[in-house]
Enzyme design. Structure first.
Site, PDB file in Angstrom:
ATOM      1  N   ASN A  98       0.834  -1.203   0.000  1.00  0.00           N
ATOM      2  CA  ASN A  98       0.000   0.000   0.000  1.00  0.00           C
ATOM      3  C   ASN A  98       0.869   1.255   0.000  1.00  0.00           C
ATOM      4  O   ASN A  98       1.926   1.303   0.638  1.00  0.00           O
ATOM      5  CB  ASN A  98      -1.010  -0.004   1.159  1.00  0.00           C
ATOM      6  CG  ASN A  98      -0.391  -0.184   2.520  1.00  0.00           C
ATOM      7  OD1 ASN A  98       0.632  -0.842   2.674  1.00  0.00           O
ATOM      8  ND2 ASN A  98      -1.010   0.399   3.533  1.00  0.00           N
ATOM      9  N   GLU A 111      -3.227  -4.419  -3.076  1.00  0.00           N
ATOM     10  CA  GLU A 111      -3.783  -5.286  -4.134  1.00  0.00           C
ATOM     11  C   GLU A 111      -3.779  -4.561  -5.465  1.00  0.00           C
ATOM     12  O   GLU A 111      -3.396  -5.108  -6.501  1.00  0.00           O
ATOM     13  CB  GLU A 111      -5.229  -5.677  -3.801  1.00  0.00           C
ATOM     14  CG  GLU A 111      -5.395  -6.538  -2.568  1.00  0.00           C
ATOM     15  CD  GLU A 111      -5.574  -5.744  -1.281  1.00  0.00           C
ATOM     16  OE1 GLU A 111      -4.973  -4.649  -1.151  1.00  0.00           O
ATOM     17  OE2 GLU A 111      -6.298  -6.221  -0.393  1.00  0.00           O
ATOM     18  N   CYS A 117     -10.544  -4.610   0.601  1.00  0.00           N
ATOM     19  CA  CYS A 117     -11.614  -3.611   0.655  1.00  0.00           C
ATOM     20  C   CYS A 117     -12.511  -3.754  -0.571  1.00  0.00           C
ATOM     21  O   CYS A 117     -12.190  -4.479  -1.527  1.00  0.00           O
ATOM     22  CB  CYS A 117     -11.026  -2.207   0.743  1.00  0.00           C
ATOM     23  SG  CYS A 117     -10.422  -1.582  -0.835  1.00  0.00           S
ATOM     24  N   CYS A 152     -10.932  -2.971  -3.975  1.00  0.00           N
ATOM     25  CA  CYS A 152      -9.996  -4.023  -4.409  1.00  0.00           C
ATOM     26  C   CYS A 152     -10.749  -5.276  -4.865  1.00  0.00           C
ATOM     27  O   CYS A 152     -10.344  -5.924  -5.831  1.00  0.00           O
ATOM     28  CB  CYS A 152      -8.999  -4.351  -3.302  1.00  0.00           C
ATOM     29  SG  CYS A 152      -7.805  -3.028  -3.075  1.00  0.00           S
ATOM     30  N   GLU A 158       0.489   5.303   0.587  1.00  0.00           N
ATOM     31  CA  GLU A 158      -0.429   6.332   1.090  1.00  0.00           C
ATOM     32  C   GLU A 158      -0.006   7.731   0.656  1.00  0.00           C
ATOM     33  O   GLU A 158       1.044   7.925   0.033  1.00  0.00           O
ATOM     34  CB  GLU A 158      -0.503   6.217   2.619  1.00  0.00           C
ATOM     35  CG  GLU A 158      -1.075   4.866   3.042  1.00  0.00           C
ATOM     36  CD  GLU A 158      -1.298   4.722   4.533  1.00  0.00           C
ATOM     37  OE1 GLU A 158      -0.830   5.576   5.316  1.00  0.00           O
ATOM     38  OE2 GLU A 158      -1.964   3.742   4.918  1.00  0.00           O
TER      39      GLU A 158
HETATM   40  N1  THU Z   1      -5.270  -1.433   2.627  1.00  0.00           N
HETATM   41  C1  THU Z   1      -4.745  -2.236   1.655  1.00  0.00           C
HETATM   42  O1  THU Z   1      -3.648  -1.997   1.156  1.00  0.00           O
HETATM   43  N2  THU Z   1      -5.456  -3.323   1.290  1.00  0.00           N
HETATM   44  C2  THU Z   1      -6.648  -3.694   1.818  1.00  0.00           C
HETATM   45  O2  THU Z   1      -7.219  -4.679   1.386  1.00  0.00           O
HETATM   46  C3  THU Z   1      -7.237  -2.923   2.908  1.00  0.00           C
HETATM   47  C4  THU Z   1      -6.543  -1.661   3.249  1.00  0.00           C
HETATM   48  C5  THU Z   1      -4.493  -0.263   3.052  1.00  0.00           C
HETATM   49  C6  THU Z   1      -5.066   1.076   2.675  1.00  0.00           C
HETATM   50  C7  THU Z   1      -4.409   1.974   3.703  1.00  0.00           C
HETATM   51  O3  THU Z   1      -3.126   2.339   3.236  1.00  0.00           O
HETATM   52  C8  THU Z   1      -4.229   1.079   4.915  1.00  0.00           C
HETATM   53  O4  THU Z   1      -4.377  -0.252   4.454  1.00  0.00           O
HETATM   54  C9  THU Z   1      -5.221   1.350   6.036  1.00  0.00           C
HETATM   55  O5  THU Z   1      -6.514   1.344   5.554  1.00  0.00           O
END
Ligand code: THU
Length: 161
Positions: free
Chosen positions: A62, A75, A111, A114, A64
């Site tokens: 991830n 993902e 989520c 995704c 940010e």
């Molecule tokens: N996040 C993901 O990378 N994948 C998921 O399936 C759920 C959430 C990340 C997004 C954000 O950077 C952090 O987790 C907290 O929500």
């Protein structure tokens, strides 16, 4: 009136050594990928690793942003990298895991955005993508198709495609 009952299949394993060697390796690559997570805001490091039909593994994490909604999940980083660099390869499996400050060992659940994205890739390649989920330790869940965790999904058929 009628009630519709939906059913999903998830296979759960207690520990990585219960998995086959390929899945275990993919999960360990996903765990390694958490090391490249850029998550100074959530401190929730998600890693993903996808096995391609040519045997290559592509990883992502991830990423940010100070403007929070711009952040991208592990993902989608991984799937976009595959589409950009290996567009001809099919995705066999994707492992997703995380590391965080909290003691939270339940499998990470992709989520909604995704799940919808994984569905697009499944349909595009006309082959299911196996999904291997693990939390910060704990049990492992394997799902054979995203459709198992995306009931009543929206897809291209609604657009006449
Ligand atoms: N996040 C993901 O990378 N994948 C998921 O399936 C759920 C959430 C990340 C997004 C954000 O950077 C952090 O987790 C907290 O929500």
């Amino acid at each position: 009136m009628r009630k519709i009952i939906l059913q999903s299949t998830i296979t759960e394993y207690n520990k990585p050594s219960d998995l086959n060697i390929e899945d275990r390796h993919l999960l360990s690559e996903a765990l390694k990928a958490t090391g490249n997570s850029y998550s100074p805001y959530s401190k929730f490091k998600v890693g993903a690793a996808a096995l391609l039909s040519n045997g290559e593994i592509v990883t992502g994490s991830n990423q940010e942003n100070a403007s929070y909604p711009i952040g991208i999940c592990a993902e989608r980083v991984t799937l976009s990298a595959i589409s950009a660099v290996h567009p001809k390869q099919k995705i066999i499996s994707i492992a997703i895991t995380f590391k965080s400050n909290m003691k939270w060992a339940s499998p990470v659940s992709p989520c909604g955005i995704c799940r919808q994205t994984i569905l697009e890739y499944e349909q595009r390649q006309k082959k299911n993508i196996r999904i291997i989920l693990r939390g910060d330790g704990g049990k492992i869940q394997i799902i054979e198709t995203i459709k198992d965790i995306l009931p009543l999904y929206f897809d291209k058929s609604v657009l006449g495609k």
